[in-house]
Design a protein around this motif. Structure first.
Motif, mmCIF file in Angstrom:
data_model
loop_
_atom_site.group_PDB
_atom_site.id
_atom_site.type_symbol
_atom_site.label_atom_id
_atom_site.label_comp_id
_atom_site.label_asym_id
_atom_site.label_seq_id
_atom_site.Cartn_x
_atom_site.Cartn_y
_atom_site.Cartn_z
ATOM 1 N N PRO B 114 0.827 -1.218 0.000
ATOM 2 C CA PRO B 114 0.000 0.000 0.000
ATOM 3 C C PRO B 114 0.860 1.267 0.000
ATOM 4 C CG PRO B 114 -0.870 -1.597 1.568
ATOM 5 C CD PRO B 114 0.455 -2.132 1.101
ATOM 6 N N TRP B 115 0.493 2.227 -0.867
ATOM 7 C CA TRP B 115 1.227 3.499 -0.955
ATOM 8 C C TRP B 115 0.535 4.551 -0.075
ATOM 9 C CZ3 TRP B 115 1.261 7.099 -5.841
ATOM 10 C CH2 TRP B 115 2.198 8.123 -5.649
ATOM 11 N N PHE B 116 -0.759 4.673 -0.240
ATOM 12 C CA PHE B 116 -1.539 5.514 0.671
ATOM 13 C C PHE B 116 -3.006 5.124 0.582
ATOM 14 C CE2 PHE B 116 -3.665 8.523 -2.239
ATOM 15 C CZ PHE B 116 -2.894 8.406 -3.396
ATOM 16 N N VAL B 117 -3.803 5.670 1.505
ATOM 17 C CA VAL B 117 -5.245 5.374 1.545
ATOM 18 C C VAL B 117 -6.000 6.622 1.108
ATOM 19 C CG1 VAL B 117 -7.204 4.739 3.021
ATOM 20 C CG2 VAL B 117 -4.952 3.680 3.389
ATOM 21 N N GLY B 118 -6.866 6.430 0.132
ATOM 22 C CA GLY B 118 -7.727 7.516 -0.346
ATOM 23 C C GLY B 118 -9.170 7.066 -0.296
ATOM 24 N N THR B 119 -9.995 7.607 -1.177
ATOM 25 C CA THR B 119 -11.403 7.199 -1.224
ATOM 26 C C THR B 119 -11.766 6.747 -2.633
ATOM 27 O OG1 THR B 119 -12.056 9.491 -1.616
ATOM 28 C CG2 THR B 119 -12.171 8.704 0.649
ATOM 29 N N ASN B 120 -12.683 5.804 -2.696
ATOM 30 C CA ASN B 120 -13.153 5.353 -4.007
ATOM 31 C C ASN B 120 -14.331 6.230 -4.465
ATOM 32 O OD1 ASN B 120 -15.406 4.483 -2.601
ATOM 33 N ND2 ASN B 120 -14.731 2.329 -2.533
ATOM 34 N N LEU B 121 -14.962 5.846 -5.559
ATOM 35 C CA LEU B 121 -16.037 6.676 -6.118
ATOM 36 C C LEU B 121 -17.237 6.777 -5.183
ATOM 37 C CD1 LEU B 121 -15.904 5.472 -9.847
ATOM 38 C CD2 LEU B 121 -15.029 7.634 -8.883
ATOM 39 N N ASP B 122 -17.369 5.791 -4.273
ATOM 40 C CA ASP B 122 -18.480 5.817 -3.309
ATOM 41 C C ASP B 122 -18.118 6.582 -2.040
ATOM 42 O OD1 ASP B 122 -20.001 4.252 -5.021
ATOM 43 O OD2 ASP B 122 -19.119 2.393 -4.228
ATOM 44 N N GLY B 123 -16.898 7.109 -2.009
ATOM 45 C CA GLY B 123 -16.467 7.839 -0.816
ATOM 46 C C GLY B 123 -15.931 6.946 0.287
ATOM 47 N N GLU B 124 -15.783 5.652 0.009
ATOM 48 C CA GLU B 124 -15.276 4.728 1.021
ATOM 49 C C GLU B 124 -13.744 4.672 0.944
ATOM 50 O OE1 GLU B 124 -17.082 3.074 3.288
ATOM 51 O OE2 GLU B 124 -18.808 4.219 2.529
ATOM 52 N N PRO B 125 -13.066 4.477 2.099
ATOM 53 C CA PRO B 125 -11.597 4.381 2.075
ATOM 54 C C PRO B 125 -11.127 3.199 1.227
ATOM 55 C CG PRO B 125 -12.415 4.658 4.314
ATOM 56 C CD PRO B 125 -13.611 4.384 3.462
ATOM 57 N N GLY B 126 -10.106 3.430 0.461
ATOM 58 C CA GLY B 126 -9.527 2.385 -0.368
ATOM 59 C C GLY B 126 -8.030 2.607 -0.539
ATOM 60 N N VAL B 127 -7.363 1.567 -0.968
ATOM 61 C CA VAL B 127 -5.896 1.586 -1.017
ATOM 62 C C VAL B 127 -5.404 1.921 -2.420
ATOM 63 C CG1 VAL B 127 -3.800 0.200 -0.713
ATOM 64 C CG2 VAL B 127 -5.746 -0.105 0.844
ATOM 65 N N ILE B 128 -4.410 2.789 -2.474
ATOM 66 C CA ILE B 128 -3.663 3.023 -3.711
ATOM 67 C C ILE B 128 -2.341 2.269 -3.547
ATOM 68 C CG2 ILE B 128 -2.435 4.719 -5.121
ATOM 69 C CD1 ILE B 128 -5.548 5.648 -3.089
ATOM 70 N N MET B 129 -2.138 1.268 -4.381
ATOM 71 C CA MET B 129 -0.958 0.416 -4.241
ATOM 72 C C MET B 129 0.256 1.067 -4.902
ATOM 73 S SD MET B 129 -1.892 -2.239 -2.454
ATOM 74 C CE MET B 129 -0.856 -3.659 -2.825
#
Lengths: 74, 402
Positions: B114-129
């Motif tokens: 994991p590089w950092f945690v952002g949000t997906n299109l639904d606004g839920e937290p998700g991982v940017i690898m």
């Protein structure tokens, strides 16, 4: 200071254990204590390997003796 | 007869049954009591005797992390780390009072993290690898010398670890010594590690060239024989790190430059004569000045099957989150991190280990599964999307000879 607290706990531990009165088990009755299953580690190399994996993947470390040995922690 | 009894004591299992049938007021036992008590028989439960054999071993382990759930991925490769680990060692007695061990370990790593945690299109937290797969190789070489005397032993170890982006040189000293009646063993160790991190600038941007980290650690413990089939120990450790503790491969990671941690660890072993097996229980409490507490409980049953053994085991781990952790890093504060390893979660490990003796060869095999989840935790806190699950398998051979 965690170091001071640690030293205090070591001192307390030492004195508490020193005061305990557990009857000594005669040497000739200690054979079962030498069974492989009674050792603290499954094997020294397994303990080293597992310790490195858990230290890399969890926030906690320590408790099994000396530290050191690189990162490998991505 | 004297020699026969002494040999019987030295070769534990059968011999303990024989010896325990002898009446304690037996003149044989009485006359040999002091001599038997002085024999360096009970390795590890007490201070060690020099190894009786030269040991050469080779182990191979494969570690593989599950791919990230697609619902938790915002961008990048779902595949995470695979690591191949090879361990090679030789340990031999030297003279009558010394031993030397030489260890080499090679870790070959590949994958993404994991590089950092952002949000997906639904606004839920998700991982940017981290994008492209990272390749790294770590080589660790260690030498341990140990001196033994009648009531204890002391060892000195130096270990050097080198990989593309990290180098460490560590020294440690440890000692163990027995009480007069050999019922109690005190042990202590001290270590220091001088580390240097120089991130590889390939798959993702990094913002440092080279940084240093120093770590010192102390340990003190006591083990006590309770009965002829049980033993307990308790220990305390203190570790302090000073230097660069931030993860250079995380986009939003800024950690304090000092890290103090203490542990209280306990262990208990109980042998069951009828079953021919041993119950092993260990517990560790951990606390650090970053706000993390953790509990670790390990339980195993080691079943003897003649010269072979089978050991199923379970491990439960739970930690609270660090003070500066948040699911999505708050970079407006002095310290911040979205690293799942600093979040609140619990983990369960289940494993099975077996050993088979073939002549002077010991063959070992082990399989282990690690599952982590925020809901397993004893503590509150939000779920980090990057938690890791993994499999680990090990095979190995060890040869012992005069």
């Amino acid at each position: 200071m965690r170091l001071l607290r640690w030293v205090a706990m070591v001192t307390l531990l030492s004195s508490t254990v020193g005061c305990s009165n557990i009857e000594a088990v005669p040497a000739w009755e200690r054979g079962y204590l030498a069974e492989p299953g009674m050792q603290w580690e499954l094997s020294r190399r397994e303990a080293k390997f597992a310790g490195h994996v858990y230290t890399s993947k969890e926030a906690s470390s320590g408790g099994s003796g000396a530290a050191g040995g690189g990162c490998g922690c991505n | 007869m004297r020699q026969a009894v002494a040999v019987a004591v030295t070769k534990h299992r059968l011999d303990s049954a024989v010896l325990q049938k002898l009446p304690t007021d037996s003149p044989v036992v009485a006359s040999l009591g002091a001599a038997i008590a002085s024999l360096p028989t009970y390795q590890k439960a007490f201070a060690d005797a020099p190894p009786a054999f030269t040991e050469v071993g080779l182990r191979y382990s494969h570690y593989t992390e599950d791919s990230l759930d697609k619902d938790l991925l915002v961008f990048g490769d779902r595949d995470r780390y695979d690591i191949d680990v090879t361990q090679l060692w030789i340990e031999a007695p030297v003279g009558g009072a010394w031993s030397v061990a030489f260890d080499v370990q090679n870790d070959s790593m590949s994958g993404a993290s994991p590089w950092f945690v952002g949000t997906n299109l639904d606004g839920e937290p998700g991982v940017i690898m981290s994008g492209a797969s990272i390749q790294d190789n770590r080589v660790e070489v260690g030498v341990t010398t140990r001196y033994f005397w009648a009531d204890g032993n002391a060892g000195f170890n130096v270990t050097h670890s080198d990989e593309d982006d990290y180098e460490a040189l560590a020294f440690s000293f440890d000692a163990a010594w027995n009480s007069d009646d050999n019922s109690r063993t005190w042990s202590a160790s001290a270590s220091t590690s001088d580390d240097s991190v120089a991130p590889v600038k390939e798959a993702i941007p990094v913002f440092i060239d080279q940084e240093e980290l120093d770590t010192q650690s102390l340990y003190f413990g006591v083990s006590q024989v309770l009965t002829s089939t049980s033993i307990v120990r308790v220990g305390l450790s203190y570790t302090i790190s000073d230097g660069y503790l931030t993860d250079p491969y995380k986009l939003a990671d800024q950690r304090p430059s000092e890290h103090e941690r203490v542990t209280l660890n306990t262990g208990y072993r109980q042998y069951f004569v009828e079953a021919g097996g041993a119950l092993k229980m260990d517990y560790r409490f951990y606390n650090d000045d970053w706000g993390t507490d953790s509990h670790t409980l390990e339980v195993a049953w080691q079943q003897s099957l003649g010269r072979h053994s089978l050991t199923p085991y379970l491990r439960y781990y739970s930690q609270s989150q660090a003070d500066f952790f948040s699911v999505i890093a708050d970079t407006s504060t002095d310290f911040y991190a979205d690293d799942y390893r600093l979040s609140s979660y619990g983990a369960i490990t289940a494993g099975l280990r077996g050993t088979v003796m073939i002549g002077d060869w010991e063959v070992e095999g082990q399989l282990e599964r690690y599952d982590s989840d925020n809901s397993f935790s004893l503590y509150g806190g939000d779920a980090a999307p990057g938690l890791v699950d993994f499999w680990r398998a090990t095979v190995g051979v060890t040869l012992r000879f005069d």
